[in-house]
Design a protein around this motif. Structure first.
Motif, PDB file in Angstrom:
ATOM      1  N   SER A   1      39.725 -53.963  55.815  1.00  0.00           N
ATOM      2  CA  SER A   1      39.150 -53.094  56.848  1.00  0.00           C
ATOM      3  C   SER A   1      40.215 -52.256  57.557  1.00  0.00           C
TER       4      SER A   1
ATOM      5  N   THR B   1      31.303 -55.115  62.025  1.00  0.00           N
ATOM      6  CA  THR B   1      31.401 -54.231  60.871  1.00  0.00           C
ATOM      7  C   THR B   1      32.837 -53.735  60.766  1.00  0.00           C
ATOM      8  N   SER B   2      33.162 -53.169  59.636  1.00  0.00           N
ATOM      9  CA  SER B   2      34.500 -52.616  59.436  1.00  0.00           C
ATOM     10  C   SER B   2      34.774 -51.508  60.451  1.00  0.00           C
TER      11      SER B   2
ATOM     12  N   ARG C   1      33.380 -51.102  63.464  1.00  0.00           N
ATOM     13  CA  ARG C   1      33.536 -51.670  64.808  1.00  0.00           C
ATOM     14  C   ARG C   1      34.906 -52.335  64.952  1.00  0.00           C
TER      15      ARG C   1
END
Length: 173
Positions: free
Chosen positions: A28, A124-125, A127
């Motif tokens: 990420s 999430t990536s 966020r």
């Protein structure tokens, strides 16, 4: 000496006992840059290992810290150690947990000096990247404020010494 602090070679410490979390986090953050520098990601698999790394590298900007590792509260204990034992008030701590019931957000934010609360199920990536970038900026601004505070302290001391010399030289005339 420069009047502003610029964060160079920003480092994020990932603290989690699950290797998958480290791998996903690295993926990420792999293209994240800050001030033109690629963000470096360092891994620790326990709270104790994290504290050792932070002792050796006190200028780590962000710590992504799991709550439940070698004990149900290892991450929270690490938060306290970072702030109280290591006296590191600059590192931004983003708490990540897969078990939010064990560390309720409101209480944790209030009682531990953390800068973000990230339930793993909601992360999430995008966020994660946004939270890390925001934390890097906050770290840089805190370091900048500290640099300015020290500069003012030095200036104040110089003025006091100069004032003292003027008083004594006037007294001797």
């Amino acid at each position: 000496m420069s009047n502003t602090y610029k964060l160079n070679h920003p480092t994020v410490l990932v603290v989690d006992d699950e290797d998958d979390v480290h791998q996903i986090t690295k993926i990420s953050l792999r293209s994240l840059t800050y001030n033109g520098d690629r963000v470096r990601v360092v891994s620790a698999y326990s709270a104790e290992e994290a504290l050792s790394i932070l002792r050796a590298e006190p200028h780590i900007a962000v710590t992504l810290l799991d709550v439940v590792m070698e004990s149900d509260h290892a991450g929270l204990d690490a938060c306290r150690s970072i702030r109280e034992e290591l006296k590191n008030k600059f590192v931004r701590i983003l708490l990540r947990t897969g078990q939010p019931g064990r560390a309720p957000e409101e209480a944790v934010v209030r009682d531990y000096e953390i800068d973000g609360y990230l339930p793993k199920a909601e992360l999430t990536s995008l966020r994660l990247t946004t939270m890390v970038r925001t934390a890097l900026k906050a770290y840089e601004e805190l370091r900048d404020l500290e640099l300015r505070r020290r500069s003012l302290e030095t200036l104040h001391e110089s003025v006091r010494e100069l004032d003292s010399e003027v008083v004594w030289s006037g007294f001797l005339k």
